[in-house]
Design an enzyme around this catalytic site. Structure first.
Site, mmCIF file in Angstrom:
data_model
loop_
_atom_site.group_PDB
_atom_site.id
_atom_site.type_symbol
_atom_site.label_atom_id
_atom_site.label_comp_id
_atom_site.label_asym_id
_atom_site.label_seq_id
_atom_site.Cartn_x
_atom_site.Cartn_y
_atom_site.Cartn_z
ATOM 1 N N LYS A 1 1.407 -37.575 13.746
ATOM 2 C CA LYS A 1 0.078 -38.156 13.504
ATOM 3 C C LYS A 1 -0.217 -38.223 12.006
ATOM 4 C CE LYS A 1 -4.063 -39.472 14.991
ATOM 5 N NZ LYS A 1 -5.243 -38.647 15.136
ATOM 6 N N LYS B 1 6.029 -27.753 3.613
ATOM 7 C CA LYS B 1 4.593 -28.040 3.548
ATOM 8 C C LYS B 1 3.979 -27.513 2.250
ATOM 9 C CE LYS B 1 3.726 -28.499 8.458
ATOM 10 N NZ LYS B 1 3.407 -27.812 9.703
ATOM 11 N N LYS C 1 10.284 -38.066 11.604
ATOM 12 C CA LYS C 1 9.882 -37.708 12.965
ATOM 13 C C LYS C 1 8.471 -38.248 13.229
ATOM 14 C CE LYS C 1 9.365 -33.512 15.686
ATOM 15 N NZ LYS C 1 9.556 -32.084 15.763
#
Ligand code: SF4
Length: 328
Positions: free
Chosen positions: A194, A111, A191
């Site tokens: 959202k 991230k 994967k």
């Protein structure tokens, strides 16, 4: 009875990746263990987010969880920020958490590599996770393979705290591996998530489900209807295994390999089975949306229960760490 803790981000939409990968399992666990499930809004704010949407997304996730089958008579459901001791215990744990380990976490590296300015909260995310679990001195944590590293860090923090203060206070939580968990997104590449826009919501309308399934990625070898395919490399086939019965799954594989039907036919069968499977959840969600005060009451009762458990843990943590008790 062993205690289980797990959390889910308030992404607003409970999607089939969350459902098949975690929540369906939680519904079973609530009959076997003392379960505490949290909507982890304090975790959600470590990524860019829209403040004006957070509360609605939190409430919508609560509706999704209840519609999916979590029963407040069998388990505790609450919002993480309603129990301030999560942040408090995280701060205590920051004094024993190993910085090197935090920097080595795969999710942090992944991230942070996509961010220009990395907030400290992202680095400390697993410390908050340790606090979430250990605040309730949970015995078991349902996890997928990809979350084992974070859980190991929680175990390490428990060990370090106990060693630093010479106590045997925090148990080392054990993983409860969730079977068959990695649900790929409709792009067939990552994967389901959202933030990647590759999801199908558990509560979406039949029309929306079909609109999303229709263009979903399949085996690229099937360029035309006459080309045989390999179901084992197709995400649509994986989804059939979750939503279609055994005979249909076998039939799908045979038709795919023999080029006996087109991918659109295959997806239509999946869509129909998925829509039928999710229909009871959609109905329960509609009833809950008509009575939002009922959802709020569930969350408040859950938070009250958790604040009680958490204040006991924090009183003991304060004593162990040598703080002057208030009022003395
Ligand atoms: S026929 Fe079905 S299983 Fe085979 S590639 Fe197409 S969508 Fe996938």
């Amino acid at each position: 009875m062993p205690r289980v803790f797990s959390g889910i981000q308030p992404s607003g939409e409970l999607h089939i990746g969350n459902y098949l990968g975690a929540v369906r399992n939680w519904v079973q666990l609530q009959d076997q263990y003392e379960c505490i499930f949290s909507i982890v809004d304090l975790h959600a704010i470590t990524q860019p987010y829209e403040p004006g949407e957070l509360s609605a997304r939190t409430l919508e996730m609560a509706i999704g969880l209840l519609a999916a089958g979590l029963d407040p008579d069998k388990c505790t459901i609450f919002v993480q920020s309603h129990v301030p001791q999560h942040a408090e215990l995280m701060w205590m744990f920051n004094t024993v958490a190993p910085l090197g380990e935090l920097e080595r976490q795969t999710q942090f590296k992944d991230k942070s590599s996509r961010m220009e300015s990395v907030p400290a909260g992202l680095l400390n995310y697993p410390v908050l996770q340790a606090a979430d679990i250990l605040l309730y001195r949970a015995d078991l944590v349902p996890v997928g393979e990809d979350q084992l590293q974070h859980l190991e860090l929680s175990r390490e923090i428990a060990r370090r705290f106990n060693a630093r203060f010479g106590v045997d206070f925090f148990p080392e939580p054990k993983p409860l591996l969730t079977p068959g968990t990695r649900i790929m997104g409709l792009d067939g590449e990552a994967k389901m998530s959202k933030s990647l826009g590759n999801t199908i919501g558990v509560l979406e309308s039949p029309e929306a489900i079909w609109e999303k399934l229709r263009p979903a990625k399949t085996d690229p070898a099937r360029k035309t209807r006459k080309d045989p395919g390999n179901p084992d490399v197709c995400n649509i086939y994986s989804l059939h295994k979750h939503f279609s019965d055994g005979a249909t799954v076998t039939d799908v594989a045979t038709r795919c390999r023999g080029a006996a039907w087109g991918c659109l036919d295959c997806k239509r069968v999946l869509a129909d089975n998925m829509i039928a499977h999710l229909a009871p959840m959609r109905e329960r969600a509609a009833a809950l949306r008509d009575r939002p005060e009922r959802v709020r009451a569930v969350l408040e009762a859950g938070a009250e229960h958790c604040r009680r458990l958490a204040s006991r843990t924090m009183a003991e943590v304060g004593r162990i760490m040598g703080f002057l008790p208030p009022g003395m």
